[in-house]
Design a protein around this motif. Structure first.
Motif, PDB file in Angstrom:
ATOM      1  N   VAL A  51       0.856  -1.187   0.000  1.00 56.45           N
ATOM      2  CA  VAL A  51       0.000   0.000   0.000  1.00 56.45           C
ATOM      3  C   VAL A  51       0.890   1.234   0.000  1.00 56.45           C
ATOM      4  O   VAL A  51       1.931   1.282   0.661  1.00 56.45           O
ATOM      5  N   SER A  52       0.465   2.237  -0.751  1.00 56.11           N
ATOM      6  CA  SER A  52       1.229   3.475  -0.848  1.00 56.11           C
ATOM      7  C   SER A  52       1.177   4.245   0.466  1.00 56.11           C
ATOM      8  O   SER A  52       0.367   3.948   1.349  1.00 56.11           O
ATOM      9  N   GLY A  53       2.029   5.260   0.569  1.00 56.10           N
ATOM     10  CA  GLY A  53       2.131   6.028   1.801  1.00 56.10           C
ATOM     11  C   GLY A  53       0.820   6.664   2.243  1.00 56.10           C
ATOM     12  O   GLY A  53       0.500   6.690   3.433  1.00 56.10           O
ATOM     13  N   SER A  54       0.050   7.140   1.285  1.00 60.93           N
ATOM     14  CA  SER A  54      -1.226   7.780   1.599  1.00 60.93           C
ATOM     15  C   SER A  54      -2.338   6.769   1.816  1.00 60.93           C
ATOM     16  O   SER A  54      -3.406   7.115   2.314  1.00 60.93           O
ATOM     17  N   GLY A  55      -2.103   5.536   1.391  1.00 60.67           N
ATOM     18  CA  GLY A  55      -3.140   4.513   1.454  1.00 60.67           C
ATOM     19  C   GLY A  55      -4.027   4.463   0.223  1.00 60.67           C
ATOM     20  O   GLY A  55      -4.925   3.630   0.131  1.00 60.67           O
ATOM     21  N   THR A  56      -3.776   5.329  -0.739  1.00 58.15           N
ATOM     22  CA  THR A  56      -4.637   5.441  -1.915  1.00 58.15           C
ATOM     23  C   THR A  56      -4.471   4.263  -2.870  1.00 58.15           C
ATOM     24  O   THR A  56      -5.441   3.787  -3.462  1.00 58.15           O
ATOM     25  N   PHE A  57      -3.257   3.796  -3.033  1.00 64.36           N
ATOM     26  CA  PHE A  57      -2.953   2.763  -4.021  1.00 64.36           C
ATOM     27  C   PHE A  57      -2.540   1.471  -3.334  1.00 64.36           C
ATOM     28  O   PHE A  57      -1.823   1.474  -2.338  1.00 64.36           O
TER      29      PHE A  57
END
Length: 124
Positions: A51-57
């Protein structure tokens, strides 16, 4: 120094669910990629999800798509792996890991810190 501490593993019957957690410390959590790998006996370590840092991807290995969900709570410096419809072939030690943003999420060499692992055993 980055520290990753996994929890939530255990023994479950096929078709059951588990949720793994990984608490991180030692870096700016929201700036880094978080991932889960697993390793079964006599097999190589395998990418499961990231998961990406922002949680988006997010990204998943094909064998867990539709069954596993990775998420993160940056306020708690914690990443989760919700595992549903578990199968005996999911049996492995699951490792939490973190790395810098960028491509090649499934490549283990991208990640620079690893937890100690938590055992997941799925009985048939």
């Amino acid at each position: 120094q980055v520290q990753l501490v996994e929890s939530g593993g255990g023994l479950v019957q096929a078709g059951g669910s588990l949720r793994l957690s990984c608490a991180a410390s030692g870096r700016t959590f929201g700036s880094y990629l978080m991932g889960w790998f697993r390793q079964a006996p006599a097999k190589e370590r395998e990418f499961v999800a990231a998961v990406s840092g922002s949680g988006t991807f997010t990204d998943y290995v094909d064998s867990v798509k539709g069954r596993f969900t990775i998420s993160r709570d940056n306020a708690k410096n914690t990443v989760y792996l919700q595992m549903n419809s578990l199968k005996p072939e999911d049996t492995a030690v699951y490792y939490c890991t973190t790395g810098r943003p960028g491509p090649a999420w499934a490549n283990w060499s991208k990640y620079d810190s690893w937890g100690q692992g938590t055992q997941v055993t799925v009985s048939s």
